[in-house]
Design a protein around this motif. Sequence first.
Motif, PDB file in Angstrom:
ATOM      1  N   SER A  41       1.230  -1.196   0.138  1.00 24.14           N
ATOM      2  CA  SER A  41      -0.091   0.586   0.128  1.00 24.14           C
ATOM      3  C   SER A  41       0.769   1.190  -0.130  1.00 24.14           C
ATOM      4  N   ALA A  42       0.557   2.606  -0.220  1.00 26.69           N
ATOM      5  CA  ALA A  42       0.880   3.713  -0.209  1.00 26.69           C
ATOM      6  C   ALA A  42       1.438   3.776   0.772  1.00 26.69           C
ATOM      7  N   ALA A  43       0.276   3.387   2.117  1.00 28.07           N
ATOM      8  CA  ALA A  43       0.809   3.686   3.678  1.00 28.07           C
ATOM      9  C   ALA A  43       2.152   3.621   3.735  1.00 28.07           C
ATOM     10  N   THR A  44       2.092   2.153   3.227  1.00 24.80           N
ATOM     11  CA  THR A  44       3.714   1.184   3.507  1.00 24.80           C
ATOM     12  C   THR A  44       4.813   2.115   3.265  1.00 24.80           C
ATOM     13  N   ILE A  45       5.239   2.443   2.025  1.00 26.35           N
ATOM     14  CA  ILE A  45       5.594   3.211   1.913  1.00 26.35           C
ATOM     15  C   ILE A  45       5.792   5.402   1.898  1.00 26.35           C
ATOM     16  N   ASN A  46       5.019   5.450   2.750  1.00 23.71           N
ATOM     17  CA  ASN A  46       4.886   6.474   3.786  1.00 23.71           C
ATOM     18  C   ASN A  46       5.933   6.122   4.888  1.00 23.71           C
ATOM     19  N   HIS A  47       5.687   4.361   5.592  1.00 23.91           N
ATOM     20  CA  HIS A  47       5.378   4.260   7.102  1.00 23.91           C
ATOM     21  C   HIS A  47       7.249   4.235   6.444  1.00 23.91           C
ATOM     22  N   VAL A  48       7.574   3.458   5.459  1.00 25.20           N
ATOM     23  CA  VAL A  48       8.816   3.584   5.290  1.00 25.20           C
ATOM     24  C   VAL A  48       9.734   4.376   4.902  1.00 25.20           C
ATOM     25  N   GLU A  49       8.764   5.641   4.336  1.00 25.01           N
ATOM     26  CA  GLU A  49       9.902   7.123   4.203  1.00 25.01           C
ATOM     27  C   GLU A  49      10.135   8.130   5.651  1.00 25.01           C
ATOM     28  N   ASN A  50       8.751   7.864   6.178  1.00 22.45           N
ATOM     29  CA  ASN A  50       9.341   8.727   7.342  1.00 22.45           C
ATOM     30  C   ASN A  50       9.301   7.948   8.670  1.00 22.45           C
ATOM     31  N   GLY A  51       9.442   7.347   8.862  1.00 18.77           N
ATOM     32  CA  GLY A  51      10.194   6.068   9.633  1.00 18.77           C
ATOM     33  C   GLY A  51       9.854   5.000  10.659  1.00 18.77           C
TER      34      GLY A  51
END
Length: 107
Positions: A41-51
């Motif tokens: 999900s896009a949320a997973t990528i967001n979590h990756v990029e935001n630590g």
Amino acid sequence: MKKKNRRCDRKVMTREAEVLKYLRELRKLSMRDVGKIINKSAATINHVENGRVDLRPQFIMKLLDIYGVTYSYFLDLCKGKIETPEHVRSDCISIIKRVPHDKLKAI
């Protein structure tokens, strides 16, 4: 009821996360685009990029493959051997914030 202590509830910004975001933006890919490619999900990528998640080497390698960069290049970016323009961008933003509103359009 006691709340679970989840990794995604706290941010731990790492240089790796910042570099992954930089590489994604450099390729002009959205979080949604990347998520679709790797079936996340896009949320997973967001979590990756935001630590908000611990980065695993296999996951990093998937992203680097999408971004078309080698692991050694990624490490050089993380170590600062290769400079990224993110500091230039933040400097520009701080300068723009100091410009009076009536002169901002001229810039």
